[in-house]
Design an enzyme around this catalytic site. Structure first.
Site, PDB file in Angstrom:
ATOM      1  N   THR A  79       8.334  -2.376   7.968  1.00  0.00           N
ATOM      2  CA  THR A  79       6.989  -1.975   7.570  1.00  0.00           C
ATOM      3  C   THR A  79       6.929  -0.555   7.031  1.00  0.00           C
ATOM      4  OG1 THR A  79       6.042  -3.456   9.213  1.00  0.00           O
ATOM      5  CG2 THR A  79       4.620  -1.709   8.386  1.00  0.00           C
ATOM      6  N   ASN A 100      11.425   1.774  10.810  1.00  0.00           N
ATOM      7  CA  ASN A 100      10.251   2.050  11.640  1.00  0.00           C
ATOM      8  C   ASN A 100      10.576   3.093  12.703  1.00  0.00           C
ATOM      9  OD1 ASN A 100       8.746   0.153  10.242  1.00  0.00           O
ATOM     10  ND2 ASN A 100       8.978  -1.446  11.796  1.00  0.00           N
ATOM     11  N   ASP A 155      -0.949   1.820  12.032  1.00  0.00           N
ATOM     12  CA  ASP A 155      -0.970   3.257  11.754  1.00  0.00           C
ATOM     13  C   ASP A 155       0.102   3.632  10.732  1.00  0.00           C
ATOM     14  OD1 ASP A 155       1.303   3.047  13.405  1.00  0.00           O
ATOM     15  OD2 ASP A 155       0.339   4.030  15.109  1.00  0.00           O
ATOM     16  N   ARG A 156       1.285   3.031  10.842  1.00  0.00           N
ATOM     17  CA  ARG A 156       2.364   3.390   9.912  1.00  0.00           C
ATOM     18  C   ARG A 156       2.066   2.936   8.487  1.00  0.00           C
ATOM     19  NH1 ARG A 156       4.483  -0.077  13.775  1.00  0.00           N
ATOM     20  NH2 ARG A 156       5.221  -2.144  13.131  1.00  0.00           N
ATOM     21  N   HIS A 475      11.831 -10.044   9.976  1.00  0.00           N
ATOM     22  CA  HIS A 475      12.347  -9.625   8.670  1.00  0.00           C
ATOM     23  C   HIS A 475      13.307  -8.482   8.932  1.00  0.00           C
ATOM     24  CE1 HIS A 475       9.404  -6.413   9.296  1.00  0.00           C
ATOM     25  NE2 HIS A 475       8.567  -7.384   9.623  1.00  0.00           N
TER      26      HIS A 475
END
Length: 541
Positions: A79, A100, A155-156, A475
């Site tokens: 992400t 991440n 948030d990311r 993923h």
């Protein structure tokens, strides 16, 4: 006859000159840029469901410019890295967002979260780790009148789309949308109140349309856990299941529309920016897989809700351009893949996970465990920084050999090997595994080893997957089912066309910059401008 050629040449020149004068003036810059990232919306899902879209995704895919083979070109298809490419125009090796989470074994707090500022005394969401500016920041530096708003389910996603110079930024936290300390919004308060009422109410399972009924098949994981029978039913207070449902994206879009109206993004002399991170598709994919009835319901709902959202923008009369893409793709759970003729699909060998691998090596070398750190069985693996140089070399050598000996591992690359490689160029579909890993490599943050699993190896062990509440699919691989995503542009009056050849998500920022006549320094982007004009004119001038 002797004078006919000069006469014809004169007439031809006159016609060309007249034609040049008659060309329409370039279209002015749009007043609003809407950048949408649909988390885990792979090119495969787009192709599978495209024929069924009737709402907002239909508008984009039938009335816009379609690049069905967009690439998140790097290997670390997570992400944070994926979102970092979309509005910076840079690969993760330049954004610095390699995963991440990564490890810095020199710090007291070893694990680093991509969207946290560890220098603060309290947990603080921040773009501190992002090394390059976002499009929104460039726009605001160029013109202080620009307003930039970001709304996302994670948030990311919010931080990587918005960067460190935004007027409003919102993300989901546990049971409500929140932002930085001191940020207030009456619109957000209204949406949070409505969401709270929804969370306090039980939800029945969704009825299945015929399209989804064909995908309605229960799958057993580990002999004890069954997925594919829920269809989004939940009890009051089950906030995790709310996230993994179409209701989540509906709430995100409602907040985006409300805050955009509150911030008057449809007004003013400058081009404003609204960035939206839609996260439900990712949570649905992780919780139920990508090929079941739940994903079918999610995508049909997403299409419908995007249609409602665009209708709201249309009602304002603002001239807006939309780009929609994804941070990465996704892979279905291996148990269903195996049923669907993908017999090579398996779950990862638990011995490859960093913790048991560390225990094995520590025992063999008679060292104190842990000697290895990592997030799982693949990606960046770090050797303990407290070891002597000799011990560290022995651990690194033993780890590399053990990973390479596994039939589930495609490639193991050392920090030194990746640092010595040039940055990859050319079409992303031709990149080697080494090229893909290099595009995710930052010498300050990447591991001592990068482990790449073979295709169809899901990096979630069976023991973990069968636990209640744990993910069954994911993923993060260097393979195209995780790298390929659609890239769709739309603006009212645009002439639709489709370009099936590979492009990259790093092409989005330079394309938008050209569209709004934003000047940037040479070499600012890794990507190239994509011409959105179907004819002889160009939007990249």
């Amino acid at each position: 006859m002797k004078n006919s050629a000069p006469a014809l040449a004169f007439l031809l020149f006159s016609a060309l000159a007249a034609g040049a004068v008659a060309q329409p003036a370039p279209k002015p810059a749009p007043k609003l840029v809407v950048a949408i990232s649909v988390d885990q919306f792979s090119a495969d899902l787009f192709a599978e469901y495209r024929q069924y879209f009737v709402g907002g995704l239909r508008r984009l895919s039938r009335e816009g410019v379609v690049f069905p083979s967009g690439y998140q070109s790097h290997a670390a298809t997570e992400t944070c890295p994926g979102h970092s490419t979309i509005l910076t125009g840079a690969h993760p090796d330049r954004t610095g967002i390699i995963a991440n989470n990564w490890f810095n074994l020199r710090l007291k707090k070893d694990k680093i979260y991509c969207a946290e500022d560890e220098s603060q005394s309290t947990y603080t969401i921040s773009a501190a780790h992002l090394k390059v500016p976002t499009l929104g920041k460039r726009m605001k530096v160029d013109n202080s009148a620009v307003r930039s708003v970001v709304v996302a389910g994670k948030d990311r996603a919010a931080v990587m789309l918005g960067g460190d110079k935004v007027d409003q930024i919102w993300w989901w936290k546990d049971k409500a949308f929140m932002g930085p300390a001191g940020q207030t919004s009456a619109a957000a308060d209204r949406i949070n109140k409505a969401v709270a009422e929804e969370l306090a109410t039980p939800r029945s399972g969704s009825a299945l349309p015929e399209i989804c009924e064909a995908r309605n098949h229960a799958v057993t994981v580990g002999g004890t856990k069954t997925v594919g029978i829920n269809h989004f039913e939940r009890n009051a207070g089950e906030n995790g299941l709310f996230r993994a449902s179409p209701d989540f994206d509906r709430a995100i879009l409602a907040l985006a529309a409300a805050v955009a109206a509150e911030m008057k993004l449809d007004e003013g002399n400058a081009t404003n920016l609204l960035a939206i991170g839609l996260s439900a598709t990712d949570y649905v994919g992780h919780t139920y897989g990508t090929e079941g009835a739940e994903m079918c319901l999610q995508l049909l709902s997403l299409d419908r809700e995007l249609g409602f959202f665009f209708d709201k923008l249309d009602a304002t009369g603002v001239d807006y351009v939309v780009v929609l893409t994804a941070d990465h793709g996704g892979h279905d759970l291996p148990e269903r893949n195996e049923e669907h003729a993908a017999t090579a699909a398996v779950r990862v060998d638990p011995h490859l996970v960093a913790s048991p691998m560390s225990q094995t090596i520590a025992q063999v070398l008679t060292l104190k465990d842990p000697v290895l750190y990592g997030e799982g069985a693949s990606g960046d693996i770090y050797v303990d920084n407290n070891l002597t140089a000799s011990q560290k070399a022995d651990v690194l050598d033993r780890a590399k050999k053990l990973y390479e000996a596994s039939p589930q591992v495609a490639r193991v690359l050392t920090h030194a090997e990746l640092q010595a490689r040039p940055r990859p160029t050319g079409s992303p579909d031709t990149w080697s595994l080494e090229d893909r890993a290099r595009a995710s490599f930052d010498p300050e943050r990447s591991g001592d080893l990068v482990v790449l699993l073979k295709p169809q190896v899901t990096p979630i062990t069976e023991e973990r997957a069968k636990l209640e509440g744990e993910y069954v699919a994911t993923h993060g691989s260097p393979w195209d089912y995780d790298r390929r995503v659609p890239i769709l542009f739309w603006r009212r009056g645009i002439t639709p066309f489709e370009q099936p050849l590979p492009v990259e998500t790093v092409d989005i920022a330079p394309t938008l910059a050209a569209l709004i006549s934003l000047k940037v320094e040479p070499g600012a982007f890794d990507g190239k401008c994509l011409d959105l004009d179907a004819g002889l004119e160009s939007t990249c001038k």
